[in-house]
Design an enzyme around this catalytic site. Structure first.
Site, mmCIF file in Angstrom:
data_model
loop_
_atom_site.group_PDB
_atom_site.id
_atom_site.type_symbol
_atom_site.label_atom_id
_atom_site.label_comp_id
_atom_site.label_asym_id
_atom_site.label_seq_id
_atom_site.Cartn_x
_atom_site.Cartn_y
_atom_site.Cartn_z
ATOM 1 N N ASN B 82 1.105 -1.227 -0.100
ATOM 2 C CA ASN B 82 -0.047 0.010 0.382
ATOM 3 C C ASN B 82 0.753 1.320 -0.043
ATOM 4 O O ASN B 82 0.769 2.622 0.389
ATOM 5 C CB ASN B 82 -0.698 -0.512 0.915
ATOM 6 C CG ASN B 82 -1.926 -1.075 0.926
ATOM 7 O OD1 ASN B 82 -1.090 -2.464 2.290
ATOM 8 N ND2 ASN B 82 -2.450 -2.190 0.256
ATOM 9 N N ILE B 89 1.301 7.338 0.243
ATOM 10 C CA ILE B 89 0.598 5.871 1.174
ATOM 11 C C ILE B 89 -1.281 5.466 0.037
ATOM 12 O O ILE B 89 -1.978 6.702 0.180
ATOM 13 C CB ILE B 89 0.430 6.544 2.526
ATOM 14 C CG1 ILE B 89 1.974 6.428 2.863
ATOM 15 C CG2 ILE B 89 -0.626 4.805 3.136
ATOM 16 C CD1 ILE B 89 1.825 6.994 4.538
ATOM 17 N N CYS B 90 -1.672 4.641 0.427
ATOM 18 C CA CYS B 90 -2.847 3.705 0.443
ATOM 19 C C CYS B 90 -3.653 3.970 1.141
ATOM 20 O O CYS B 90 -3.683 3.110 1.865
ATOM 21 C CB CYS B 90 -3.127 3.414 -1.161
ATOM 22 S SG CYS B 90 -4.547 3.064 -1.774
ATOM 23 N N LEU B 91 -4.579 4.789 1.542
ATOM 24 C CA LEU B 91 -4.844 4.452 2.833
ATOM 25 C C LEU B 91 -6.470 5.692 2.879
ATOM 26 O O LEU B 91 -6.201 6.653 2.357
ATOM 27 C CB LEU B 91 -3.997 5.102 4.007
ATOM 28 C CG LEU B 91 -4.233 5.173 5.834
ATOM 29 C CD1 LEU B 91 -4.727 3.139 5.862
ATOM 30 C CD2 LEU B 91 -3.521 5.796 6.325
ATOM 31 N N LYS B 95 -7.633 9.899 2.041
ATOM 32 C CA LYS B 95 -8.851 10.669 0.880
ATOM 33 C C LYS B 95 -10.136 10.317 1.473
ATOM 34 O O LYS B 95 -10.770 10.824 2.079
ATOM 35 C CB LYS B 95 -8.113 8.895 0.155
ATOM 36 C CG LYS B 95 -7.508 9.174 -0.440
ATOM 37 C CD LYS B 95 -6.822 8.331 -1.278
ATOM 38 C CE LYS B 95 -4.923 8.015 -1.878
ATOM 39 N NZ LYS B 95 -4.192 7.163 -1.594
#
Lengths: 148, 163
Positions: B82, B89-91, B95
């Site tokens: 992630n 960071i994909c969180l 978002k």
């Protein structure tokens, strides 16, 4: 620089500004007359970029329909100072050193009048605009495809 | 260049609390010349391939914070499905799941939790996620190798450039 309603001047730090510039550039700029991307896509500090400028079309300039490759370096103090730009493709322009291809920060309007709200995009656009100026547009050009 | 004008009370309070009552394994220190910009260090959770590593991050509170989420990124290289090669960071809470009720503290805790529980089904780095799903022991080995190479250097404190 953004000002909040309370009058605070918010300064976007270098790395986050460059990330925004990268994300914007990845979406593409209209007609793609200018383009840029990281040299190394894992460059944590987003320092070195490749750029491209498509010479303004038509018969008005000597740069028409040529594709120019540039290298862009964002120093540690960016965006307090503009990026350094060097032409890879050979070109004859007033703001470009004829031996090294380095763009003069004193001669290019976007670099001379630099402020931290500007970015790589504005500098490349400024170079493209200079190609149309009276001082540049009739200059004799090196053979297409040659490099510094 | 220094931040000019009053910093929102909310940010002042959050900063004071972060310093007075730090979260275990996490430090967040504002840069003196830009109080919306923080140097962050997160210790790798035990029983994760990031154990014994210290990961440097940078965090910035944009002008519309807390209506918009903070911007956070890893500066230390990390092998995680992630996190991409630039440390982004994909969180979800960074978002569409952001809420102004969340804080810097909750964001950093969520990132620490993400280190304990990688989510290869919602990847940011597809290559890493692929290995994670097809060969987890190999993924864990690579993650440990990255931790040793980049997060355990005697001088792992790669300082952020800025402001």
């Amino acid at each position: 620089m953004k000002k909040t309603p309370a009058g605070e001047v918010v300064i976007v730090p270098r790395n986050f500004k460059l990330l925004e510039e990268l994300e914007r550039s990845e979406k593409g700029h209209g007609d793609m007359a200018i383009s840029f991307g990281l040299v190394d896509t894992s460059d944590t500090f987003l320092s070195d970029w490749n750029g491209g400028i498509l010479g303004p079309p038509g018969v008005r300039t000597q740069y028409a329909d040529r594709f120019y490759e540039v290298r862009i370096h964002c120093p540690d103090i960016y965006p307090a100072s503009p990026p350094n730009i060097r032409f890879v493709s050979k070109i004859n322009m007033n703001c470009v050193d004829s031996k090294t291809g380095v763009v003069s920060d004193k001669k290019l309007p976007a670099m001379r009048n630099w402020n931290r709200n500007m970015g790589i995009e504005q500098v490349l656009q400024s170079i493209r605009m200079e190609m149309c100026s009276d001082a540049n547009r009739r200059l004799r050009q090196p053979a297409d495809g040659t490099t510094f | 260049m220094a931040s000019v004008g009053p910093l929102p009370r909310r940010i002042v309070k959050e900063t004071q609390r972060l310093i007075a009552e730090p979260v275990a394994g996490i430090s967040a220190t504002p840069y003196q010349d830009n109080l919306r910009y923080f140097a962050v260090a997160i210790e790798g959770p035990t029983d994760s391939p990031y154990e014994r590593g210290v990961f440097q991050l940078e965090l910035f509170l944009p002008s519309d914070y807390p209506m918009a989420p903070p911007k956070v990124r890893f500066l230390t290289k990390i092998y995680h499905p992630n996190v991409d090669k630039l440390g982004r960071i994909c969180l979800d809470i960074l978002k569409d799941k952001w809420s102004p009720a969340l804080q810097i503290r909750t964001v950093l805790l969520s990132i620490q939790a993400l280190l304990s529980a990688p989510n290869p089904d919602d990847p940011l780095d597809n290559n890493v996620a692929e290995v994670w799903k097809s060969n987890e022991p190999e993924a864990l080995r690579r993650a440990r190798e990255f931790t040793e190479s980049f997060a355990m250097k005697p001088n792992a404190a790669e300082t952020a450039k800025g402001p």
